[in-house]
Design a protein around this motif. Sequence first.
Motif, mmCIF file in Angstrom:
data_model
loop_
_atom_site.group_PDB
_atom_site.id
_atom_site.type_symbol
_atom_site.label_atom_id
_atom_site.label_comp_id
_atom_site.label_asym_id
_atom_site.label_seq_id
_atom_site.Cartn_x
_atom_site.Cartn_y
_atom_site.Cartn_z
ATOM 1 N N THR A 68 0.862 -1.190 0.000
ATOM 2 C CA THR A 68 0.000 0.000 0.000
ATOM 3 C C THR A 68 0.892 1.231 0.000
ATOM 4 O O THR A 68 1.788 1.348 0.843
ATOM 5 C CB THR A 68 -0.911 0.025 1.237
ATOM 6 N N TYR A 69 0.669 2.148 -0.936
ATOM 7 C CA TYR A 69 1.493 3.355 -1.008
ATOM 8 C C TYR A 69 1.279 4.203 0.238
ATOM 9 O O TYR A 69 0.140 4.532 0.591
ATOM 10 C CB TYR A 69 1.165 4.157 -2.265
ATOM 11 N N PRO A 70 2.382 4.569 0.917
ATOM 12 C CA PRO A 70 2.252 5.286 2.198
ATOM 13 C C PRO A 70 1.684 6.691 2.058
ATOM 14 O O PRO A 70 1.046 7.197 2.967
ATOM 15 C CB PRO A 70 3.702 5.332 2.720
ATOM 16 N N ASP A 71 1.913 7.338 0.916
ATOM 17 C CA ASP A 71 1.491 8.723 0.773
ATOM 18 C C ASP A 71 0.036 8.859 0.344
ATOM 19 O O ASP A 71 -0.613 9.860 0.629
ATOM 20 C CB ASP A 71 2.402 9.454 -0.226
ATOM 21 N N THR A 72 -0.488 7.838 -0.349
ATOM 22 C CA THR A 72 -1.869 7.931 -0.845
ATOM 23 C C THR A 72 -2.808 6.915 -0.221
ATOM 24 O O THR A 72 -4.030 7.088 -0.275
ATOM 25 C CB THR A 72 -1.890 7.735 -2.379
ATOM 26 N N GLY A 73 -2.255 5.835 0.330
ATOM 27 C CA GLY A 73 -3.097 4.784 0.890
ATOM 28 C C GLY A 73 -3.677 3.847 -0.155
ATOM 29 O O GLY A 73 -4.528 3.011 0.145
ATOM 30 N N ILE A 74 -3.212 3.965 -1.415
ATOM 31 C CA ILE A 74 -3.712 3.096 -2.489
ATOM 32 C C ILE A 74 -3.094 1.701 -2.356
ATOM 33 O O ILE A 74 -1.876 1.561 -2.240
ATOM 34 C CB ILE A 74 -3.364 3.693 -3.868
ATOM 35 N N LYS A 75 -3.931 0.676 -2.397
ATOM 36 C CA LYS A 75 -3.448 -0.713 -2.341
ATOM 37 C C LYS A 75 -3.047 -1.143 -3.750
ATOM 38 O O LYS A 75 -3.900 -1.411 -4.592
ATOM 39 C CB LYS A 75 -4.527 -1.624 -1.783
ATOM 40 N N ALA A 76 -1.733 -1.169 -3.980
ATOM 41 C CA ALA A 76 -1.224 -1.460 -5.323
ATOM 42 C C ALA A 76 -1.114 -2.957 -5.582
ATOM 43 O O ALA A 76 -1.360 -3.415 -6.703
ATOM 44 C CB ALA A 76 0.137 -0.798 -5.523
ATOM 45 N N LEU A 77 -0.734 -3.736 -4.578
ATOM 46 C CA LEU A 77 -0.577 -5.180 -4.749
ATOM 47 C C LEU A 77 -1.298 -5.926 -3.633
ATOM 48 O O LEU A 77 -1.292 -5.483 -2.475
ATOM 49 C CB LEU A 77 0.914 -5.565 -4.747
ATOM 50 N N LYS A 78 -1.879 -7.083 -3.999
ATOM 51 C CA LYS A 78 -2.597 -7.912 -3.029
ATOM 52 C C LYS A 78 -2.260 -9.379 -3.273
ATOM 53 O O LYS A 78 -2.569 -9.932 -4.327
ATOM 54 C CB LYS A 78 -4.106 -7.698 -3.156
ATOM 55 N N ASP A 79 -1.579 -9.976 -2.323
ATOM 56 C CA ASP A 79 -1.286 -11.420 -2.344
ATOM 57 C C ASP A 79 -0.642 -11.862 -3.669
ATOM 58 O O ASP A 79 -1.104 -12.805 -4.314
ATOM 59 C CB ASP A 79 -2.569 -12.212 -2.092
ATOM 60 N N VAL A 80 0.434 -11.187 -4.063
ATOM 61 C CA VAL A 80 1.170 -11.562 -5.276
ATOM 62 C C VAL A 80 2.180 -12.633 -4.903
ATOM 63 O O VAL A 80 3.030 -12.428 -4.028
ATOM 64 C CB VAL A 80 1.879 -10.335 -5.890
ATOM 65 N N HIS A 81 2.102 -13.765 -5.594
ATOM 66 C CA HIS A 81 2.937 -14.912 -5.245
ATOM 67 C C HIS A 81 3.462 -15.553 -6.529
ATOM 68 O O HIS A 81 2.684 -15.999 -7.377
ATOM 69 C CB HIS A 81 2.124 -15.931 -4.436
#
Length: 595
Positions: free
Chosen positions: A361-374
């Motif tokens: 999650t980008y710290p400055d915007t709070g946007i979740k860029a990646l989720k459970d990438v494996h």
Amino acid sequence: MRELKFLNQFFWNYRGRLLLGVVFICLSNYFQVLQPQVIREALDLVIEQLNNYRLYAGFGDVRDEYFGILSYTLMFFGGLVLLLALLMGFFLFLTRQTIIVMSRLIEYDLREVIFDHYENLSLDFYKRNNTGDLMSRITEDVNKVRMYLGPAVMYCANLISTILLVVLAMLAVSPTLTLYTLIPLPLLAISIYYVSNVIHTRSTFIQQQLSKLTSIAQEVFSGIRVVKSYVREEQQVNYFAEESDRYKNMSMNLAKVDAWFFPLMVFMVGASTIITVYVGGLQVVAGNISAGNIAEFVIYVNMLTWPVTAIGWIASIVQQAAASQKRINEFLTTETSIKDPAPDERRALRGEVTFEHVAFTYPDTGIKALKDVHFHLKAGEKMAIIGRTGSGKTTIADLLVRMYDVTGGRILIDGKDIREVGLSNLRRRIGLVPQDVFLFSDTIHNNIAFGADHDPSREEVEQFAKYASVYEDIQDITLGFDAMVGERGVTLSGGQKQRVSIARALIKHPDIVILDDSLSAVDTNTEQRILGYFNEALADKTSIIITHRIYGHLKFDKIIVLEDGGIAEMGTHEELIANGGYYSEIVERQMAEEV
């Protein structure tokens, strides 16, 4: 002074120059204080001998001889005053050669500290702060601080030593007259205390506004193409003029404070002179002091004029420096979010890459860029990452070079957590060609050579330019590899900039290569030549290609399709075609366009 404590370390480093400067100031002021005493002796001598001279009114030869002796004595006193003035000036020169030079050396060191700290800060810091503000703190704010390091320190030492020497000399003559002469000083101290607070507050706002002006100018100049293409020149001029007026008004308000303050101090010093003459006259009549002492005290009062007047000026400099140092400290106390576990590590990477349920999650915007990438990529394998805009492709590249740290899961390089790998070594062994190509305002040769950790020869630079299929384009430019590319590579086309950036990444001989959509501005034939080199020279290198399109000339061991920050599809080309999902649609659409 709380904010200025940071500078004490620099004073300690140059303590030799500082102490010598203080000694020279004291010697200079000592010889200055002796001058009024010589003048007093001369004046008393004239007054005392004037009556004796009149006694010889009827003796012409004796009177002339006596006058000659008196003239010679006065010339001796005049020469002595001149000698003392020369000694005072000599030591004042040495003072400037030590303290002012010290301030310039500290200014250099301070800029080095700030610049080094800027470079160590992580990418999220630069997203929170604009470039103009960073530039303002390392230029304008440091200039304000230098005025404290040099002139303020020098004049403060001069002030203290002058007042001490002069007051001691005055007390030795007449404590009563000294007391009356120094009566205006408490009023002056109260004025300084009040005005200093006003100056400090206004200086802080002025520096903040100046930083804003710098940011506006930097953004307009960097985006001048956009400004011109949208015909927004007048709008930007008006906006800049509005903010400049605000800065002007703030500066004028500060100048008004100084305009009232300095005449007030001169008035108080003038009042001291009047008191000295009046009270001194009464003391002469009473027989407590001589007429020469009045002249001596008047000179002492005038000696105090500049040091006392300088109190306000020094206070203004210190307050402005404190405001500027506070802004500098705000960044110097900012710690990077990316810690280097092994700064001196130097070792090659095999190139094995593993993402274990990575989330970010980008710290400055709070946007979740990646989720459970494996996924797992063996050393030497090639992988393509495909997805729509905003699906998280570039984020994977940023995480692999630790521009950010994962907020969930972990990334392994050669089986080791990436946060335990030496940061410099990691980035040295990975060749990243970012999506947003940046070239320095330098020659093409130096832009390509920038990627090497050694000093490459012209032949080596030209060879990698050929690998990136940009050599012929460079040869068509008038100065070839010695041509300046302009700011951010403005003189080159988009495709040329991409290929120069590819050459810059390859010349470092990386163990892992990451191309972040870096062939988007390249034509098909050029693309084939570049990919042909990749198949041949990078056969044993781990490669990650981030793209919107399919490269038929590259054989990928694994292809990942990202959607909304997660993996929607993963497999080989044949497996994904058989799935009939998003990847299959891209392939069909691209084949239709090529037909």
